[in-house]
Design an enzyme around this catalytic site. Structure first.
Site, PDB file in Angstrom:
ATOM      1  NE  ARG A 187      -7.685  -7.459  -1.665  1.00  0.00           N
ATOM      2  CZ  ARG A 187      -6.594  -6.386  -1.539  1.00  0.00           C
ATOM      3  NH1 ARG A 187      -6.566  -5.539  -2.330  1.00  0.00           N
ATOM      4  NH2 ARG A 187      -5.695  -6.852  -0.541  1.00  0.00           N
ATOM      5  CE  LYS A 211      -3.447   0.231  -3.169  1.00  0.00           C
ATOM      6  NZ  LYS A 211      -3.956  -0.916  -3.159  1.00  0.00           N
ATOM      7  CD  GLU A 226      -2.917  -1.409   2.488  1.00  0.00           C
ATOM      8  OE1 GLU A 226      -2.956  -0.200   2.794  1.00  0.00           O
ATOM      9  OE2 GLU A 226      -2.956  -2.506   2.893  1.00  0.00           O
ATOM     10  CG  ASN A 277      -7.892  -5.758   2.124  1.00  0.00           C
ATOM     11  OD1 ASN A 277      -9.215  -5.171   2.205  1.00  0.00           O
ATOM     12  ND2 ASN A 277      -8.063  -6.924   2.718  1.00  0.00           N
TER      13      ASN A 277
END
Length: 329
Positions: free
Chosen positions: A309, A50, A3, A230
């Protein structure tokens, strides 16, 4: 996949090599020809969400300058309440056993001023930009190779295969693992949506969260929350005490603002902990019990036509807001 805070740390591992020329290349990538980077100089490093962007090119002249093409450590470190922002806490990236290699660490203020930087004439030379997007367990190592921490499914202790290896004229090297490499004309920058950018547009982010969509879906939408992944999603939702499947349109403005505050704050604190060499201590992500001691639920959520996810939440701490509750109030 890594991330925003992790990719920012990758950038800081590359920054000490700015101004150095590539002398040798290696790796198993087939997405670009590494040989084309030979004799080129690393000009710039940038992070957007990212994605990591590296610029290469020829340099005709270099000269000392007070403004660096790569970010200063003080600019990369977030200002988090209760944490110091001095250079004393800079993370050392030196590898034990490689004392003959240049020390790859975050430079302090006076040292950054002495770095050789591009002059105006050199900056006009065409740049070759590469975009790196990292997959699961993707990483960058400086002056060391990753080693197998456990045997694979076949029982083999195989070290990970580098996608790209760049050796520099200083004797140091960078190793890129599990990443996709794309050539591009310039970085794709949208600071207003970058969760770690000082230019992050909070009003625009709140507008996205207000939609009649589960907030756990919206938080992972890189069009609005670039760099948010996430782990940040799960932690922010728990800290704000919001159920992952609650529709943003049913939540109060104060609840949405609280969620956004926690998402930004957790991202900055995670980055700060990485720069200080501390590990992440999630409260809900991957846990069986919440900090209060309640059982944690786990499910896989995502848009109908998008990526699903894993999500962790506490049914007692994070109550779902339903349409009937809004009508009753």
């Amino acid at each position: 996949m890594p991330e925003g805070p992790s990719v920012k740390r990758f950038q800081l591992r590359c920054s000490p090599f700015v101004g150095q020329s590539v002398t040798k290349v290696g790796g198993c990538t087939r997405q670009m020809n590494p040989d084309k980077l030979k004799s080129l100089t690393l000009w710039d490093t940038q992070v957007h969400g990212k994605n990591l962007f590296l610029a290469f090119g020829t340099i005709q002249e270099v000269a000392p300058c007070s403004d660096s093409a790569s970010p200063r450590p003080s600019e990369c470190r977030p200002s988090v309440p209760g944490t110091a922002a001095s250079g004393d806490n800079c993370l050392s990236l030196r590898t034990e056993g490689n004392a003959h290699l240049p020390q790859c660490r975050l430079l302090e203020g006076s040292e950054v001023d002495d770095l050789p930087l591009l002059t105006e004439n050199a900056a006009r030379q065409p740049r070759k930009w590469l975009r790196f997007h990292f997959g699961l367990y993707g990483s960058i190592r400086a002056n060391e190779f990753a080693r197998a921490s456990k045997a694979n499914k076949r029982g083999d202790w195989r070290d990970p295969s580098p996608r790209l290896i760049l050796h520099f004229d200083s004797g140091g090297f960078l190793v890129f693992y599990n990443c996709r490499i794309y050539q591009c004309s310039s970085p794709t920058a949208q600071p207003a949506t970058d969760i770690l950018s000082p230019e992050f547009d909070r009003e625009q982010a709140l507008e996205a969260l207000c939609k009649a969509t589960p907030v756990c879906h919206t938080l992972l939408d890189q069009r609005h929350f670039s760099g948010l992944g996430n782990i940040i999603k799960n932690e922010a939702l728990y800290l704000a005490k919001i159920h992952p499947l609650s529709l943003g349109s049913l939540l109060s403005p104060s609840a949405l603002k609280l969620l956004l505050d926690h998402a930004v704050q957790f991202s900055l604190e995670w980055l700060d902990s990485k720069l200080q060499g501390r590990g992440l201590r999630p409260q809900i992500y991957g846990k069986d019990k919440c900090p209060v001691g309640h059982e944690v639920m786990k499910g896989t959520f995502g848009p109908v036509d998008g990526l699903k996810r894993l999500t962790w939440w506490c049914c007692q701490c994070q109550l779902e807001v339903l349409p009937e509750e809004i009508q009753d109030n």
